[in-house]
Design a protein around this motif. Structure first.
Motif, mmCIF file in Angstrom:
data_model
loop_
_atom_site.group_PDB
_atom_site.id
_atom_site.type_symbol
_atom_site.label_atom_id
_atom_site.label_comp_id
_atom_site.label_asym_id
_atom_site.label_seq_id
_atom_site.Cartn_x
_atom_site.Cartn_y
_atom_site.Cartn_z
ATOM 1 N N UNK A 370 1.168 -1.278 0.320
ATOM 2 C CA UNK A 370 -0.190 -0.013 0.294
ATOM 3 C C UNK A 370 1.038 0.925 -0.343
ATOM 4 N N UNK A 371 0.458 2.294 -0.783
ATOM 5 C CA UNK A 371 1.244 3.779 -1.140
ATOM 6 C C UNK A 371 0.606 4.887 -0.597
ATOM 7 N N UNK A 375 -5.571 3.670 0.867
ATOM 8 C CA UNK A 375 -5.160 2.186 0.671
ATOM 9 C C UNK A 375 -5.111 1.382 2.316
ATOM 10 N N UNK A 376 -4.176 1.689 2.780
ATOM 11 C CA UNK A 376 -4.022 1.072 4.137
ATOM 12 C C UNK A 376 -5.557 1.149 4.904
ATOM 13 N N UNK A 377 -6.334 2.132 5.198
ATOM 14 C CA UNK A 377 -7.370 1.771 5.850
ATOM 15 C C UNK A 377 -9.042 0.906 5.276
ATOM 16 N N UNK A 585 -4.019 -4.432 -6.795
ATOM 17 C CA UNK A 585 -4.418 -3.493 -7.746
ATOM 18 C C UNK A 585 -5.231 -2.375 -7.045
ATOM 19 N N UNK A 586 -5.135 -2.679 -5.329
ATOM 20 C CA UNK A 586 -5.589 -0.627 -4.631
ATOM 21 C C UNK A 586 -4.535 0.060 -5.311
ATOM 22 N N UNK A 587 -3.459 0.105 -4.941
ATOM 23 C CA UNK A 587 -2.618 1.268 -5.292
ATOM 24 C C UNK A 587 -2.565 2.411 -6.334
#
Length: 591
Positions: A370-371, A375-377, A585-587
């Motif tokens: 995560x960037x 994303x971390x949330x 894919x989230x970042x």
């Protein structure tokens, strides 16, 4: 002398599991009450909660007009009026001589007496506990005494402090007949002076003649309360000396409404009995009717009127509560989580350890990719929904370490943002440091349940089966697997032992700190016996390994446990692969 205990709605939790649930009770001064029930029922927890050694998440405990917990700290006046003796007396000694142990226990009372008077009090307590040659005993190391002598010495320590209430955990364990008789004399004399006693025991035959009442605890609740006479009548009614044991059991089952079907003899076979019990207990849980379960355990919900009148003794005021089903004692996860994790009490045989470790690596890698904070949330919400909440009982013991790590993150964030020239605070640098450390926090907390989900033996087998081929090139796979398994075994044990020694130090030192929190000034009292106990455990482990021939057997051992992947293992790995793809894919989606 003394006051009555009162417990109002007391609930004690360990993680997400209720050890005690909604306990309402009162114990009158000048009485002896026995706390009985099966192992793990919550008897010792109730005793330690009364003594102020365990915090109650809900409800209050009071002695007379005084609350045991005064705000966030313990009420010192209540602590000074109680004395608790633990089941394992051999593990409560801090100092090299018996005399110094006495002085440690008496120090909180700040006695104004002269040294000679204190010395006489020590000798009197040793004599009252039935220990021979008390003058010589004062100079001996308490650890050098026999188990029975240490048990008596622990009782003598309590007598020297002259408490209003004695809280005893299995006081007859390790005592011979003479020791039990001496204990009976002490309890009777204590009651004659107006003192009270709460006693956890499995030795009901030895202590019932002394008792005023009996409280039966099971599954964290008070199941029944009887006078000593009523409980003795129930025991006599259950005994059938002239009848064979199978017939006596068949009669009790018939009276409780259990009728095993298909029996070809006067009594049921183990298989027939198990089927009947399972059917009946399921019905009892569904209808929340506790009576049949209580009858099964030989507990009459309503003692005969004639027995009540014959008893002629006052019962503690305890509100009878319905017997809870096991499902009531845990917090149920949702449908998908309930398939993954069947109950809040984590099962350690649900999945192959290799599947769990693969899933953890997939999740951890995805979290570290995560960037952004968004994303971390998202990853944290995913971890909370499917790991942290349903497996909260496995994470709870590490709560202190997690909070310490969070405080460390805060310190590093503050230092990372400080600028010297020119002096100021760089918010962007602080946020970058906080983000990186927070990713590690999410990965760490998600990995904590592994220690509860994987037993040391299954982990050892997983490593041996995965890397066993490397032994052909003389890589010590078995030794390495055993080392890892022992680390997994010893980490939880270290935590449990530390908590136990902390409770002992707080009980004897009468500290008014938070329950379970050891003041820095008392660290010396815990560290030495804790290290001694760990060394003794390591020595016992070494002897056990040598006795099993570890390190001397060159032939390939036969394994009683061979791990194989199941459909559930493949499913959960596939599910985490999908989650990893989402996290990968989230970042890019958040750019």
């Amino acid at each position: 002398m003394g006051s009555s205990w009162r417990l109002d709605g007391v609930t004690v939790r360990s993680g997400s599991k209720d050890i005690l649930r909604g306990i309402d009770a009162s114990f009158e001064q000048g009485t002896i009450t026995l706390l009985i029930g099966p192992n793990g029922a919550g008897k010792t927890t109730l005793l330690e909660t009364v003594a102020g050694l365990r915090p109650a998440e809900e409800g209050t405990v009071s002695l007379g007009e005084l609350l045991v917990k005064n705000g966030r700290r313990m009420n010192r006046e209540v602590l000074l009026r109680t004395g608790i003796s633990f089941q394992q007396s051999s593990s409560q000694w801090f100092l090299p001589t018996v005399a110094e142990e006495f002085r440690y226990s008496l120090r909180p009372y700040r006695l104004e007496e002269k040294k000679a008077a204190v010395h006489e009090r020590m000798l009197a307590a040793l004599e009252a506990a039935g220990l021979d040659h008390p003058q010589t005993l004062l100079s001996r190391d308490p650890k050098s005494l026999s188990g029975g002598q240490q048990k008596r010495l622990a009782l003598a320590m309590l007598l020297a402090t002259e408490p209003d209430w004695l809280l005893l955990d299995e006081p007859t364990a390790g005592l011979d007949l003479a020791g039990v008789n001496q204990l009976a004399s002490i309890l009777l004399a204590h009651r004659e002076r107006g003192g009270g006693a709460l006693i956890v025991t499995h030795d009901i035959e030895a202590l019932l003649p002394l008792a005023d009442s009996v409280v039966i605890i099971e599954a964290g609740r008070i199941r029944a309360v009887r006078t000593a006479a009523e409980h003795a009548a129930v025991i006599r009614a259950m005994e059938a000396p002239s009848m064979p044991q199978p017939l006596a059991l068949a009669r009790q089952l018939h009276e409780a409404g259990f009728e095993p079907s298909g029996t070809s003899s006067p009594w049921a076979t183990p298989r027939e009995l198990a089927a009947a019990l399972a059917t009946k207990l399921r019905g009892a849980e569904t209808s929340a009717d506790a009576s049949s379960v209580m009858k099964l355990h030989g507990i009459a919900s309503e003692p005969p009127q004639a027995e009540q009148e014959a008893a002629g003794q006052a019962l503690p005021s305890v509100r009878q509560q319905p017997y809870p089903s096991q499902s009531e004692l845990v917090r149920r996860p949702g449908k998908l989580r309930s398939w993954l994790w069947p109950s809040a009490a984590v099962r350690d045989d649900r999945f192959d350890p290799r599947a769990i470790i693969v899933c953890y690596y997939l999740f951890g890698t995805g979290a570290l990719l995560q960037q952004s904070w968004y994303g971390l949330l998202a990853v944290s919400i995913l971890a909370y929904a499917f790991v942290w909440r349903p497996l909260g009982s496995a994470i709870a013991p590490w709560r202190g370490a997690v909070l310490m790590y969070m405080r460390m993150i805060l310190v590093f964030v503050l230092f990372a943002g400080i600028q010297v020239s020119p002096f100021g605070f760089d918010v962007e640098a602080a946020l970058i440091t906080g983000f990186r450390l927070s990713k590690l926090l999410v990965v760490m907390v998600t990995g904590l349940p592994i220690t509860a989900m994987v037993t040391p033996l299954r982990l050892q087998r997983a490593l041996e089966q995965t890397f066993g081929w490397m032994e052909r090139v003389r890589v010590p796979v078995r030794q390495a697997a055993l080392t890892v398994a022992l680390i997994f075994r010893f980490v939880p044990m270290l935590m449990q032992e530390w908590e136990r020694f902390v409770r002992i130090a707080l009980a004897r030192g009468k500290s008014a700190a938070k329950p379970g929190k050891l003041p820095a000034r008392m660290l010396y009292a815990v560290l030495a016996p804790f290290l001694h106990g760990m060394l003794r455990s390591a020595d016992e482990l070494t002897n056990a390994l040598e006795a099993r021939g570890f390190g001397r057997v060159e032939s390939k051992p036969t394994r009683a446990l061979v791990l194989k992947w199941s459909r559930e293992d493949y499913f959960i790995v596939a599910l985490f692969i999908v989650w990893f793809g989402f996290m990968y894919l989230l970042p890019k989606l958040l750019l």
